[in-house]
Design an enzyme around this catalytic site. Sequence first.
Site: not given
Lengths: 414, 414
Positions: B132-133, B135, B304, B342, B344, B347
């Site tokens: 929402s802005g 924070f 998040d 991993c 990714c 890796c």
Amino acid sequence: MKKGTVRGCQLSVCGWKERRVEWRKWGRVNRQPEQIRETFLEFRILQKGEGSGGRLGEIDTPHGKIRTPVFMPVGTQGSVKAVSPDELRQTGAEIILANTYHLYLRPGHKLIERLGGLHRFMGWDGPILTDSGGFQVYSLAKLRNISEQGVVFQSHLDGSKHFIGPEEAMDIQQSLGSDIVMAFDECVSYPAEYEYVQRSVDLTSRWAERCLAHMAGGKQALFGIVQGGVYPDLREKSAHDLVRLGLDGYALGGLAVGEDRETRLHIIRETVKMLPDDKPVYLMGVGAPEDLVESVPLGVDMFDCVMPTRNARNGTLFTTHGRMTIKNAQYSDDERPVDDQCDCYTCTHFSRAYLRHLFLARELLAYRLNTIHNLRYHARLMAGLREALKDGRMDEFKEAFYKAQEGNIEERGD
Amino acid sequence: MKKGTVRGCQLSVCGWKERRVEWRKWGRVNRQPEQIRETFLEFRILQKGEGSGGRLGEIDTPHGKIRTPVFMPVGTQGSVKAVSPDELRQTGAEIILANTYHLYLRPGHKLIERLGGLHRFMGWDGPILTDSGGFQVYSLAKLRNISEQGVVFQSHLDGSKHFIGPEEAMDIQQSLGSDIVMAFDECVSYPAEYEYVQRSVDLTSRWAERCLAHMAGGKQALFGIVQGGVYPDLREKSAHDLVRLGLDGYALGGLAVGEDRETRLHIIRETVKMLPDDKPVYLMGVGAPEDLVESVPLGVDMFDCVMPTRNARNGTLFTTHGRMTIKNAQYSDDERPVDDQCDCYTCTHFSRAYLRHLFLARELLAYRLNTIHNLRYHARLMAGLREALKDGRMDEFKEAFYKAQEGNIEERGD
């Protein structure tokens, strides 16, 4: 082919075996038999350009083929800044340059050797050319002391003292495992007195001979670096000395260091004539699009320059229509791609407005997207030049190149 | 389902149409008919975890499906720092968060709206949640003045003066076109006096009502943010006020701001119980692996945090075996991947030694390769938690998670 054979001789297209035999013959004439070595670089001229003398070619290396004329992106510290090896390949890069001086200081060539060489270390399986470290010793290091033996200098990173001479430069490059290594040279600053340059050319010649003598084993090709500043007779002397050694290729060093454009093109034109027709010619540190377009017809086969990558990080993009400064307000809500002719990831996915926002917000993605575009621009330009050589329409290509940039109101962003 | 229905009620799995009807019924009970709106977010609980109360679910949004529990990487300025949208998708990210405050200031929400919305602007076609802005107004902006109407603040970029209230926050997020928008809230700093938090909770409730009233048109889901600091009764009051509004989801705000871990987990546990069982629960700003593992069984569906991306840029990598500080000398010639578990890009292509070198040499590629790995770590952790919920073996999963980190000698790198 005899020593001193220069451009204009019969077109040389030969296979590996013939090539090696011929090379050995030439080698025998000029050097002691124990210096004779195999070549690990095969240069084939596929076609000569009309009139001006450019040539379309191919170079085979232990890590694959390069189509020439070619532009080599610079991966100073074992990474072409901001892009991954995959992306680099996608931009069309076929060979990259890495800096001996930087990798010697950090992380160290011995460490890279222990880890299987530079290709494996950085995850790039294509050809790599390493420079000799000479240029950086002069441009970056502190307190350098040049002697017949080599150069004592202080690291630009931590002030630690180091020595690199011709033998050390070869050892370091052998540890890195590059496909093409450069002879250790003195790169004289510009302007420089005739007498200084003269002594320097002689030193560079003696160093090149020591480099060649020191190269034992390894599957690396050795290029010499023609110096001589802006003095044609010293360039000739330097070229003559190096060609005597029968190296795998010849570079033009000490250019784009402050001399004017006319002088540079003149030196390139005259020096190329002194080099054997059947060896690659590499113009070091030159990469402005205009310089590429002008130098290819003079017979240059290879280029390297930080310009596409550094300019990208500074927000200057190369386009068909000239340079673009992405932070300019005019792009704030411009939905178009950077270059409507470009097929790169950046141009096919993002708008000028987004790139401007990323750059102003200092987002890391900005540097990468800009770099991808500029490297692709350079790769596409070289592909265009190769096509023009193939089709014998270089003059037409140059005309179209300059015409497309007419009316570009932005300043030069180099 | 009636107002105030809480966890423990019958499992709610229903399709779009039924869901909407049910929602409308609920809405009618609590609000004026003119406030009734369609929901553009469909939350389905697929399975409930054993005992502790975690749940496996799915959320349908206008930009695709999200599997919950989910971790949302943070793309503050319209870019998840150092990675491209393609890479983000490859790490397994299904939804990202973008910051209203930052995008409002630069490049401006109206500009993004003119260019087709945030999805198109940044090239991410998956779901986006915008905060929402609130924070950032409290944590970044200067000279803020809070009134019933909203907040006057100075930009951290250039000191310019701005006003954001509930209506403005909704307008900005509507311009951005995110799939999930957050109600404008006051995020109280920690520690704070009971009386201050009490007044703040009431203000946040009134603001949430104004947000809901202002949301007209658009295909956006609205989440409320439960505040109340570390005071259980204020958390309850806040949850009660928001649940009355029949919002699309509920977030827990004002946590991970300095309170101890036990307090945090207690607040989460107690607050989740006060929220409707059939709406997503989102724990804001929390993303340490241990916090994810502890919060999922408490019934949190969404998270998040900048931790994976920020830590990556600081050289701290998350691994199966705990945190790794990549610059440490022990990795200088370590050929292994960061995490042997991993899959990714980082890796599977690069060694710890190379990543250490890139980081020490401050190569841009370092930040990106580290970010790819950390985001993949978080995505894999969430996938593991989802599997554990599905198979009813959460306790086993947690035990294995902590056991794998035993003996890791590195300090916490947060």
